[in-house]
Scaffold this motif. Structure first.
Motif, mmCIF file in Angstrom:
data_model
loop_
_atom_site.group_PDB
_atom_site.id
_atom_site.type_symbol
_atom_site.label_atom_id
_atom_site.label_comp_id
_atom_site.label_asym_id
_atom_site.label_seq_id
_atom_site.Cartn_x
_atom_site.Cartn_y
_atom_site.Cartn_z
ATOM 1 N N GLN A 261 6.994 -0.962 1.158
ATOM 2 C CA GLN A 261 8.295 -1.251 0.534
ATOM 3 C C GLN A 261 8.411 -0.583 -0.832
ATOM 4 O OE1 GLN A 261 8.176 -5.536 0.818
ATOM 5 N NE2 GLN A 261 8.824 -5.486 2.968
ATOM 6 N N GLY A 262 8.037 0.710 -0.844
ATOM 7 C CA GLY A 262 8.209 1.517 -2.055
ATOM 8 C C GLY A 262 7.109 1.365 -3.096
ATOM 9 N N LYS A 263 6.148 0.437 -2.836
ATOM 10 C CA LYS A 263 5.092 0.226 -3.843
ATOM 11 C C LYS A 263 3.728 0.558 -3.259
ATOM 12 C CE LYS A 263 6.917 -3.854 -5.955
ATOM 13 N NZ LYS A 263 6.618 -5.256 -5.891
ATOM 14 N N TRP A 264 2.806 1.055 -4.108
ATOM 15 C CA TRP A 264 1.428 1.267 -3.655
ATOM 16 C C TRP A 264 0.674 -0.055 -3.701
ATOM 17 C CZ3 TRP A 264 0.135 5.277 -0.993
ATOM 18 C CH2 TRP A 264 0.720 6.513 -1.230
ATOM 19 N N LEU A 265 0.085 -0.430 -2.561
ATOM 20 C CA LEU A 265 -0.683 -1.670 -2.531
ATOM 21 C C LEU A 265 -2.114 -1.375 -2.130
ATOM 22 C CD1 LEU A 265 1.701 -4.122 -0.660
ATOM 23 C CD2 LEU A 265 1.242 -4.006 -3.095
ATOM 24 N N GLU A 266 -3.039 -2.001 -2.856
ATOM 25 C CA GLU A 266 -4.461 -1.791 -2.562
ATOM 26 C C GLU A 266 -4.836 -2.601 -1.324
ATOM 27 O OE1 GLU A 266 -6.667 -3.329 -5.902
ATOM 28 O OE2 GLU A 266 -8.117 -4.131 -4.452
ATOM 29 N N VAL A 267 -5.447 -1.946 -0.316
ATOM 30 C CA VAL A 267 -5.835 -2.736 0.859
ATOM 31 C C VAL A 267 -7.330 -2.857 1.091
ATOM 32 C CG1 VAL A 267 -3.733 -2.704 2.269
ATOM 33 C CG2 VAL A 267 -5.274 -0.788 2.379
ATOM 34 N N LEU A 268 -8.096 -1.887 0.612
ATOM 35 C CA LEU A 268 -9.547 -2.040 0.799
ATOM 36 C C LEU A 268 -10.336 -1.169 -0.166
ATOM 37 C CD1 LEU A 268 -10.645 0.670 2.527
ATOM 38 C CD2 LEU A 268 -9.532 -0.524 4.380
ATOM 39 N N GLY A 269 -11.622 -1.509 -0.306
ATOM 40 C CA GLY A 269 -12.521 -0.711 -1.129
ATOM 41 C C GLY A 269 -13.487 0.042 -0.235
ATOM 42 N N CYS A 270 -13.929 1.206 -0.700
ATOM 43 C CA CYS A 270 -14.827 1.990 0.152
ATOM 44 C C CYS A 270 -15.619 2.998 -0.690
ATOM 45 C CB CYS A 270 -14.026 2.717 1.215
ATOM 46 S SG CYS A 270 -12.819 3.879 0.546
ATOM 47 N N GLY A 271 -16.533 3.682 -0.052
ATOM 48 C CA GLY A 271 -17.278 4.720 -0.753
ATOM 49 C C GLY A 271 -18.520 5.128 0.020
ATOM 50 N N MET A 272 -19.264 6.082 -0.575
ATOM 51 C CA MET A 272 -20.526 6.495 0.021
ATOM 52 C C MET A 272 -21.614 5.559 -0.509
ATOM 53 S SD MET A 272 -19.439 8.873 1.827
ATOM 54 C CE MET A 272 -20.980 9.380 2.560
ATOM 55 N N VAL A 273 -22.426 5.053 0.391
ATOM 56 C CA VAL A 273 -23.437 4.055 -0.015
ATOM 57 C C VAL A 273 -24.323 4.643 -1.128
ATOM 58 C CG1 VAL A 273 -25.345 2.584 0.753
ATOM 59 C CG2 VAL A 273 -23.403 3.013 2.276
#
Ligand code: DAH
Length: 326
Positions: free
Chosen positions: A259-271
């Motif tokens: 709805q026009g906004k950036w929403l954070e949904v998850l965290g991630c990365g290289m171990v």
């Protein structure tokens, strides 16, 4: 008919009105027409009567008996009819609806997420909810002095035991017992001292972990981009925003345009290599990626729910909207 016979008839009429059951009727019948009944007695008197009287009385008595039998049969019939009426079942009435339960929206969302991830080769693993500091923090590169420990408002059960603050602790347990290669997902409950419309002290996370030779950030992006598209059932605008987690390097947060906004949904990365070393996995041979997502958050976005607490209020009208979903 003699007067006393006529009054016997009216007396019987009154008595029959009081009858509620065939049993009552049988008693009345015996009272008048039974072996020692009033009318039977009258018949008995005939033998002492003169021939003339016999004729007259006999006729009247037979009429009396006939009328009485008729009245009794009529009332018995009435009683039986009323009984049938009371037991009457109207098969044309709409049936009483016994409503079936349905799955909880959080279970539905967990099923959807794990089924997508299992298509990507992740195997489901469950951990324990009362953890120690080693598995929840230290092994994940979050030492005692690390400011990241402040990121979590932890429920401590004793000095060293706590309610796990994230499912990342299951990464450690799995890597310690299974070594590499490894491709797991870990749905489960986590606990943080937090409560408002978008936070609850207990919520659900799913962690993904893939450790193998030559795993790189492109693999991570590929899995997560596909996952978001499959979960929401359409192409979503996505961005990977650089972030920080002690257990991954580099780290990112995945945001979706909603709805026009950036929403954070998850965290991630290289171990992080420190994490791999903590569980004795050779960092020269293996690398891996990890991600952690909040189930409630994804369910709220998918089903347009504004208050997370609705998931736990057990309001049937809310829960029944998810009927039919698996
Ligand atoms: N454990 C993090 C949290 O609870 C979520 C998370 C972030 C998990 C990045 C990961 C990861 O595996 O790579 O906020």
């Amino acid at each position: 008919m003699p007067n006393n016979y006529t009054s016997l008839i009216s007396e019987l009429r009154e008595k029959l009105k009081e009858c509620k059951s065939p049993h009552d009727i049988a008693n009345i019948k015996a009272h008048y027409l039974g072996k020692t009944g009033i009318v039977t007695n009258e018949f008995g008197k005939l033998k002492d009567a003169s021939l003339e009287e016999k004729k007259e009385l006999g006729k009247s008595l037979n009429i009396l008996k006939g009328q009485m039998q008729e009245l009794i049969a009529l009332q018995l019939d009435n009683i039986q009819k009323t009984k049938e009426d009371n037991n009457f079942v109207d098969v044309t009435l709409p049936g009483k609806n016994i409503s079936m339960g349905s799955r909880h929206p959080i279970s539905i969302t967990i099923n959807q997420i794990t089924s997508i991830l299992s298509n990507h080769g992740f195997t489901s693993v469950s951990g324990i909810e009362i953890e120690d500091e080693f598995h929840n923090f230290e092994a994940l590169n979050i030492p005692d002095t690390h400011p990241a420990r402040d990121m979590h408002d932890t429920f401590y059960v004793s000095d060293d035991k706590l309610l796990r603050t994230h499912t990342s602790s299951v990464q450690i347990r799995s890597m310690l017992s299974n070594k590499a290669p490894l491709k797991i997902m870990t749905p489960g409950k986590v606990y943080r001292c937090d409560s408002d419309p978008t936070h609850s002290p207990m919520f659900h996370q799913i962690e993904g972990l893939y450790i193998d030779k030559n795993v790189n950030f492109c693999h991570l992006k590929g899995v997560l981009i596909n996952f978001i598209k499959e979960f929401f059932g359409k192409d979503m605008e996505i961005r990977f925003r650089p972030s920080y987690f002690p257990f991954t390097e580099p780290s990112a947060e995945l945001d979706i345009k909603f709805q026009g906004k950036w929403l954070e949904v998850l965290g991630c990365g290289m171990v992080h290599p420190n994490v791999l070393s903590n569980v004795k996995i050779n960092t020269k041979q293996y690398s891996g990626f990890a991600f952690g997502l909040g189930v409630e958050r994804l369910a709220m976005l998918k089903y347009d729910i504004v208050d997370l607490r609705m998931f736990y209020e057990n309001d049937i009208s809310f829960l029944s909207q998810f009927k039919g979903l698996k």
